[in-house]
Design an enzyme around this catalytic site. Sequence first.
Site, PDB file in Angstrom:
ATOM      1  N   ASP A 120      -1.747  -1.611  -1.944  1.00 51.20           N
ATOM      2  CA  ASP A 120      -1.351  -2.904  -1.364  1.00 51.20           C
ATOM      3  C   ASP A 120      -0.020  -3.384  -1.943  1.00 51.20           C
ATOM      4  O   ASP A 120       0.911  -3.716  -1.216  1.00 51.20           O
ATOM      5  CB  ASP A 120      -2.385  -3.986  -1.705  1.00 51.20           C
ATOM      6  CG  ASP A 120      -3.702  -3.826  -0.970  1.00 51.20           C
ATOM      7  OD1 ASP A 120      -3.769  -3.048  -0.003  1.00 51.20           O
ATOM      8  OD2 ASP A 120      -4.669  -4.500  -1.390  1.00 51.20           O
ATOM      9  N   TYR A 214      -1.790  -9.262   6.013  1.00 52.61           N
ATOM     10  CA  TYR A 214      -2.721  -9.987   5.140  1.00 52.61           C
ATOM     11  C   TYR A 214      -2.253 -11.411   4.849  1.00 52.61           C
ATOM     12  O   TYR A 214      -1.092 -11.638   4.552  1.00 52.61           O
ATOM     13  CB  TYR A 214      -2.868  -9.189   3.843  1.00 52.61           C
ATOM     14  CG  TYR A 214      -3.657  -9.858   2.762  1.00 52.61           C
ATOM     15  CD1 TYR A 214      -5.052  -9.987   2.874  1.00 52.61           C
ATOM     16  CD2 TYR A 214      -3.047 -10.348   1.625  1.00 52.61           C
ATOM     17  CE1 TYR A 214      -5.783 -10.573   1.863  1.00 52.61           C
ATOM     18  CE2 TYR A 214      -3.776 -10.935   0.613  1.00 52.61           C
ATOM     19  CZ  TYR A 214      -5.145 -11.047   0.748  1.00 52.61           C
ATOM     20  OH  TYR A 214      -5.858 -11.639  -0.256  1.00 52.61           O
TER      21      TYR A 214
END
Length: 220
Positions: A120, A214
């Site tokens: 991420d 996100y």
Amino acid sequence: MNHEATRATVAGLHAELVHYGLVVWTAGNVSGRVPGEDLFVIKPSGVSYDELTPENMVVCDLDGNLVEGAHAPSSDTAAHAYVYREMPEVGGVVHTHSTYASAWAARGEAVPCVLTAMADEFGGEIPVGPFALIGDDSIGQGVVQTLKGHRSPAVLMQNHGVFTIGKDPKAAVKAAVMCEDVARTVHVSRQLGTPLPIGPAHVDRLYDRYQNVYGQRSPR
Ligand SMILES: [Zn+2]
């Protein structure tokens, strides 16, 4: 006016380094580019963390020369200045000797991408930069050489510690916090056995989702 806002931001973010246990004594520093100007704000040299205020932050030009401030700038100023000169997209730089990340740096070993949180945040491994001595542009050059064109906002400078970059100083601090966190977890995992790598296609998907989809964050 831009100076004042950046001074306040950079001074306040130093408390985060303390809060997350990334620094001891006066080691470590945060800097932030002054929006729209060829200047950045950095920690003064040798001033303890609990004495840092917006007023005693130091303003430097992109050659690292003191422009405004009563104290000498951090001894790492040349490295920060080099990054701002060579990477115009960077708005914040952080340097620490945080324990676990520096332990990887001492071995000259990249932290392998074995956690989804690493995919991420770092888009792969956290790379190692060259051994470099303080005093000239060597550290800055090593940081830029390693991070230019790399997804990771963090580099482990061999035998030294961590440099991180971000679109602003807060993003660079976040990268420093996350770098130490994953360096610790992967270290513990190594002690228990062999961590499993995440395949490159999965790393790409995780990175893309986290960076672009996100939460509420805007793309870097
Ligand atoms: Zn250092």
